[in-house]
Design a protein around this motif. Sequence first.
Motif, mmCIF file in Angstrom:
data_model
loop_
_atom_site.group_PDB
_atom_site.id
_atom_site.type_symbol
_atom_site.label_atom_id
_atom_site.label_comp_id
_atom_site.label_asym_id
_atom_site.label_seq_id
_atom_site.Cartn_x
_atom_site.Cartn_y
_atom_site.Cartn_z
ATOM 1 N N PRO A 71 0.838 -1.198 0.000
ATOM 2 C CA PRO A 71 0.000 0.000 0.000
ATOM 3 C C PRO A 71 0.873 1.247 0.000
ATOM 4 O O PRO A 71 2.030 1.204 0.433
ATOM 5 N N ASN A 72 0.326 2.354 -0.474
ATOM 6 C CA ASN A 72 1.098 3.602 -0.530
ATOM 7 C C ASN A 72 1.715 3.949 0.825
ATOM 8 O O ASN A 72 2.831 4.464 0.899
ATOM 9 N N SER A 73 0.982 3.650 1.900
ATOM 10 C CA SER A 73 1.437 4.020 3.239
ATOM 11 C C SER A 73 2.670 3.221 3.679
ATOM 12 O O SER A 73 3.329 3.583 4.652
ATOM 13 N N SER A 74 3.007 2.147 2.948
ATOM 14 C CA SER A 74 4.191 1.354 3.280
ATOM 15 C C SER A 74 5.437 1.831 2.547
ATOM 16 O O SER A 74 6.477 1.179 2.596
ATOM 17 N N VAL A 75 5.321 2.930 1.836
ATOM 18 C CA VAL A 75 6.468 3.516 1.132
ATOM 19 C C VAL A 75 6.693 4.911 1.698
ATOM 20 O O VAL A 75 5.845 5.796 1.566
ATOM 21 N N GLU A 76 7.835 5.092 2.363
ATOM 22 C CA GLU A 76 8.084 6.327 3.096
ATOM 23 C C GLU A 76 9.377 6.953 2.586
ATOM 24 O O GLU A 76 10.454 6.350 2.707
ATOM 25 N N PHE A 77 9.285 8.149 2.062
ATOM 26 C CA PHE A 77 10.477 8.786 1.495
ATOM 27 C C PHE A 77 11.350 9.390 2.592
ATOM 28 O O PHE A 77 10.863 10.054 3.502
ATOM 29 N N THR A 78 12.657 9.132 2.491
ATOM 30 C CA THR A 78 13.618 9.735 3.407
ATOM 31 C C THR A 78 14.498 10.747 2.677
ATOM 32 O O THR A 78 15.170 11.555 3.292
ATOM 33 N N LYS A 79 14.506 10.691 1.365
ATOM 34 C CA LYS A 79 15.199 11.693 0.547
ATOM 35 C C LYS A 79 14.433 11.852 -0.771
ATOM 36 O O LYS A 79 14.032 10.850 -1.380
ATOM 37 N N GLY A 80 14.239 13.093 -1.195
ATOM 38 C CA GLY A 80 13.388 13.315 -2.347
ATOM 39 C C GLY A 80 11.942 13.085 -1.944
ATOM 40 O O GLY A 80 11.647 12.762 -0.792
ATOM 41 N N ALA A 81 11.045 13.275 -2.878
ATOM 42 C CA ALA A 81 9.621 13.088 -2.585
ATOM 43 C C ALA A 81 8.958 12.505 -3.818
ATOM 44 O O ALA A 81 9.447 12.670 -4.941
ATOM 45 N N PHE A 82 7.854 11.825 -3.566
ATOM 46 C CA PHE A 82 7.177 11.142 -4.677
ATOM 47 C C PHE A 82 6.917 12.093 -5.854
ATOM 48 O O PHE A 82 7.153 11.728 -7.008
ATOM 49 N N ASP A 83 6.466 13.303 -5.559
ATOM 50 C CA ASP A 83 6.096 14.198 -6.674
ATOM 51 C C ASP A 83 7.305 14.837 -7.356
ATOM 52 O O ASP A 83 7.152 15.632 -8.280
ATOM 53 N N GLU A 84 8.519 14.448 -6.926
ATOM 54 C CA GLU A 84 9.729 14.897 -7.635
ATOM 55 C C GLU A 84 10.195 13.879 -8.679
ATOM 56 O O GLU A 84 11.113 14.150 -9.456
ATOM 57 N N PHE A 85 9.570 12.700 -8.690
ATOM 58 C CA PHE A 85 9.884 11.736 -9.748
ATOM 59 C C PHE A 85 9.456 12.280 -11.106
ATOM 60 O O PHE A 85 8.507 13.054 -11.209
ATOM 61 N N LYS A 86 10.146 11.862 -12.145
ATOM 62 C CA LYS A 86 9.611 12.003 -13.495
ATOM 63 C C LYS A 86 8.602 10.886 -13.691
ATOM 64 O O LYS A 86 8.736 9.807 -13.090
#
Length: 150
Positions: A71-86
């Motif tokens: 689930p989305n909640s099991s992925v936690e960013f420690t550097k960068g952020a999801f909306d910084e992906f291409k």
Amino acid sequence: MSDTTKPEGESALPTAPDADAPKKTYKASCHCGAFAYNVTASPPLDDPKAEVIQCNCSICTRNGYLFIYPPNSSVEFTKGAFDEFKSYTFGPKPKVAHYFCGACGASCMLRSIDPNFFVGMTPLNVRMLEDIDLRALKIKHLDGKSYTPS
Ligand SMILES: [Zn+2]
């Protein structure tokens, strides 16, 4: 399982794990390190019940994806952020977008962009995970190539 009728390719995909199922948190990153994130996998990837999905469709073949579906909640960013992906989508009615690092190109994860298709889950490429033995993973093959989205 839901009682709605789904095409073969969709029903073959796993669903979210039970809350009390065994789990393990892994560190993951893209190649250059611009993105780092923790991924909680249930079951843990070295659990005898764990499977990773290898699909034969055009994009999975090219990106070498090996998927788990937290689930989305099991992925936690420690550097960068999801909306910084291409991101990348293809086809006339894309159901998911593919997210990758704009610097190193590592193909990290997918998310649904269709409100009727696996909302809330993150198909995630386990090749980005640290300290896993790819050769020890139990691979389940998915025939995405034969699946025609409606
Ligand atoms: Zn990168």
